[in-house]
Design a protein around this motif. Sequence first.
Motif, mmCIF file in Angstrom:
data_model
loop_
_atom_site.group_PDB
_atom_site.id
_atom_site.type_symbol
_atom_site.label_atom_id
_atom_site.label_comp_id
_atom_site.label_asym_id
_atom_site.label_seq_id
_atom_site.Cartn_x
_atom_site.Cartn_y
_atom_site.Cartn_z
ATOM 1 N N GLY A 175 -8.033 75.644 3.853
ATOM 2 C CA GLY A 175 -8.257 74.341 4.450
ATOM 3 C C GLY A 175 -8.665 74.463 5.898
ATOM 4 N N ALA A 176 -9.222 73.369 6.434
ATOM 5 C CA ALA A 176 -9.690 73.384 7.815
ATOM 6 C C ALA A 176 -8.565 73.683 8.793
ATOM 7 C CB ALA A 176 -10.340 72.043 8.144
ATOM 8 N N SER A 177 -7.333 73.291 8.436
ATOM 9 C CA SER A 177 -6.211 73.491 9.351
ATOM 10 C C SER A 177 -5.909 74.951 9.595
ATOM 11 C CB SER A 177 -4.967 72.789 8.799
ATOM 12 O OG SER A 177 -4.583 73.353 7.557
ATOM 13 N N GLN A 178 -6.397 75.836 8.723
ATOM 14 C CA GLN A 178 -6.139 77.263 8.892
ATOM 15 C C GLN A 178 -7.128 77.925 9.851
ATOM 16 O OE1 GLN A 178 -5.910 78.047 4.457
ATOM 17 N NE2 GLN A 178 -4.154 79.221 5.141
ATOM 18 N N PHE A 212 -30.575 81.132 14.194
ATOM 19 C CA PHE A 212 -29.827 80.015 13.632
ATOM 20 C C PHE A 212 -28.388 80.066 14.112
ATOM 21 C CE2 PHE A 212 -33.133 80.723 10.312
ATOM 22 C CZ PHE A 212 -33.762 79.492 10.424
ATOM 23 N N VAL A 213 -27.821 78.892 14.411
ATOM 24 C CA VAL A 213 -26.462 78.809 14.941
ATOM 25 C C VAL A 213 -25.696 77.715 14.202
ATOM 26 C CG1 VAL A 213 -25.087 78.172 16.976
ATOM 27 C CG2 VAL A 213 -27.043 79.710 17.224
ATOM 28 N N PHE A 214 -24.450 78.016 13.893
ATOM 29 C CA PHE A 214 -23.528 77.065 13.265
ATOM 30 C C PHE A 214 -22.257 77.116 14.107
ATOM 31 C CE2 PHE A 214 -21.499 75.946 8.849
ATOM 32 C CZ PHE A 214 -21.226 74.664 9.293
ATOM 33 N N LYS A 215 -22.079 76.143 14.997
ATOM 34 C CA LYS A 215 -20.979 76.203 15.950
ATOM 35 C C LYS A 215 -19.622 76.157 15.242
ATOM 36 C CE LYS A 215 -23.260 74.665 20.170
ATOM 37 N NZ LYS A 215 -23.203 73.754 21.344
ATOM 38 N N TYR A 216 -18.705 76.937 15.779
ATOM 39 C CA TYR A 216 -17.386 77.070 15.159
ATOM 40 C C TYR A 216 -16.675 75.734 15.023
ATOM 41 C CZ TYR A 216 -12.522 78.411 14.496
ATOM 42 O OH TYR A 216 -11.236 78.513 14.014
ATOM 43 N N ASP A 217 -16.737 74.896 16.036
ATOM 44 C CA ASP A 217 -16.063 73.602 15.956
ATOM 45 C C ASP A 217 -16.622 72.752 14.823
ATOM 46 O OD1 ASP A 217 -14.323 74.154 17.985
ATOM 47 O OD2 ASP A 217 -15.391 73.009 19.528
ATOM 48 N N ARG A 257 -15.075 74.266 11.489
ATOM 49 C CA ARG A 257 -13.671 73.948 11.229
ATOM 50 C C ARG A 257 -13.435 72.456 11.021
ATOM 51 N NH1 ARG A 257 -10.345 72.358 15.364
ATOM 52 N NH2 ARG A 257 -8.583 73.316 14.297
ATOM 53 N N ALA A 258 -14.380 71.626 11.405
ATOM 54 C CA ALA A 258 -14.236 70.180 11.218
ATOM 55 C C ALA A 258 -14.523 69.754 9.782
ATOM 56 C CB ALA A 258 -15.161 69.434 12.173
ATOM 57 N N LEU A 259 -15.138 70.650 9.009
ATOM 58 C CA LEU A 259 -15.483 70.306 7.635
ATOM 59 C C LEU A 259 -14.298 70.523 6.700
ATOM 60 C CD1 LEU A 259 -19.043 71.886 7.596
ATOM 61 C CD2 LEU A 259 -18.445 69.473 7.805
ATOM 62 N N ALA A 260 -14.329 69.875 5.559
ATOM 63 C CA ALA A 260 -13.202 69.930 4.621
ATOM 64 C C ALA A 260 -12.989 71.328 4.058
ATOM 65 C CB ALA A 260 -13.433 68.932 3.485
ATOM 66 N N ALA A 286 -18.668 76.033 3.606
ATOM 67 C CA ALA A 286 -19.757 75.670 4.517
ATOM 68 C C ALA A 286 -20.350 76.908 5.180
ATOM 69 C CB ALA A 286 -19.247 74.695 5.576
ATOM 70 N N LEU A 287 -19.492 77.839 5.566
ATOM 71 C CA LEU A 287 -19.985 79.064 6.195
ATOM 72 C C LEU A 287 -20.807 79.885 5.209
ATOM 73 C CD1 LEU A 287 -20.187 81.077 8.473
ATOM 74 C CD2 LEU A 287 -17.897 81.918 7.889
ATOM 75 N N MET A 288 -20.343 79.976 3.967
ATOM 76 C CA MET A 288 -21.106 80.705 2.957
ATOM 77 C C MET A 288 -22.466 80.053 2.738
ATOM 78 S SD MET A 288 -21.127 83.336 0.912
ATOM 79 C CE MET A 288 -19.453 83.834 0.483
ATOM 80 N N GLU A 289 -22.498 78.729 2.724
ATOM 81 C CA GLU A 289 -23.767 78.021 2.567
ATOM 82 C C GLU A 289 -24.708 78.342 3.723
ATOM 83 O OE1 GLU A 289 -25.279 73.539 1.406
ATOM 84 O OE2 GLU A 289 -23.547 73.728 2.749
#
Length: 298
Positions: A3-6, A256-261, A264-267, A272-275
């Motif tokens: 989960g995102a909380s982790q 390409f960049v996918f910011k960490y925040d 972690r905001a996604l469910a 999402a990272l794998m995608e």
Amino acid sequence: MSGASQWPELAWGDWAATADTLHMWTQIVGKTRMVLTPLQNHWWNVPLYVTARGLGTSAIPYGDEVLDIEFDFVAHELHLRMGSGKSQVMKLKARTVADFYEEYLGCLKELGVSVKINPMPVEVADPVRFDIDTEHKSYDPEYVHRFWQVLVHADKVFRAWGTGFLGKVSPVHFFWGSFDLAVTRFSGRSAPPRPGADSIQREAYSHEVISAGFWPGNGGYGAAAFYCYSAPVPAGLSEATIRPAEAAWDKALGEFVFKYDAVRALATPEKALMEFLESAYGAAADVAKWDRAALERR
């Protein structure tokens, strides 16, 4: 999927001083591995690896002995261990790089390990020799532990992503020069010489690559982020559309960049990272005309 909380908060401004100090400490340990191991292609003999408690060197041959060094970000200790059972422990705490370096060399001496490393840091602006660096002296154990947790999550996703690739691929490893976790895929084709490349870059980018990774925001970027880049950069890559929608081409960085925040905001951050990894790699491989049918598991 976790989960995102982790996925803990890791705002660069909250721990930049600690990260800069830790960066220097990892360079000291990483340079030890570099000196004591033979050169592997693309400098694969120099990185550190994510462990169950932090970052470690893996086993380093030393004469008839074997040495390993591990940053323990749970107990906040540096462990230096020999195959004979001899060991030394250093506390990870707020202290100058110069103080850390002096004690570290003393620990190696107690273990009977003689090694001479270049005391000048690499890949940083305005480097200061380890033995006289009294500027970097911060250590916030909470944020170091968070950083390690992010590396654990990222390492897991990077490893899972690697199962679909049949071509040459690097281990998932932590480069202490740039202070990032990375994994690199190769097309199998040689790359043209990089203009102005030094010996490190010539070896690292001797062949076409698509590399993905995570870095916490050092080097002036100022925010933790996942990235994916191609070297050399094929024409038209910046126009490619990737997923998820929160990821994008960064013109200044040329990747390409996918910011960490945003991750972690996604469910489901791992999904999402794998995608992101699949999408960014696919875009780069298609534009660069990699032989994907031969390189990927179908």
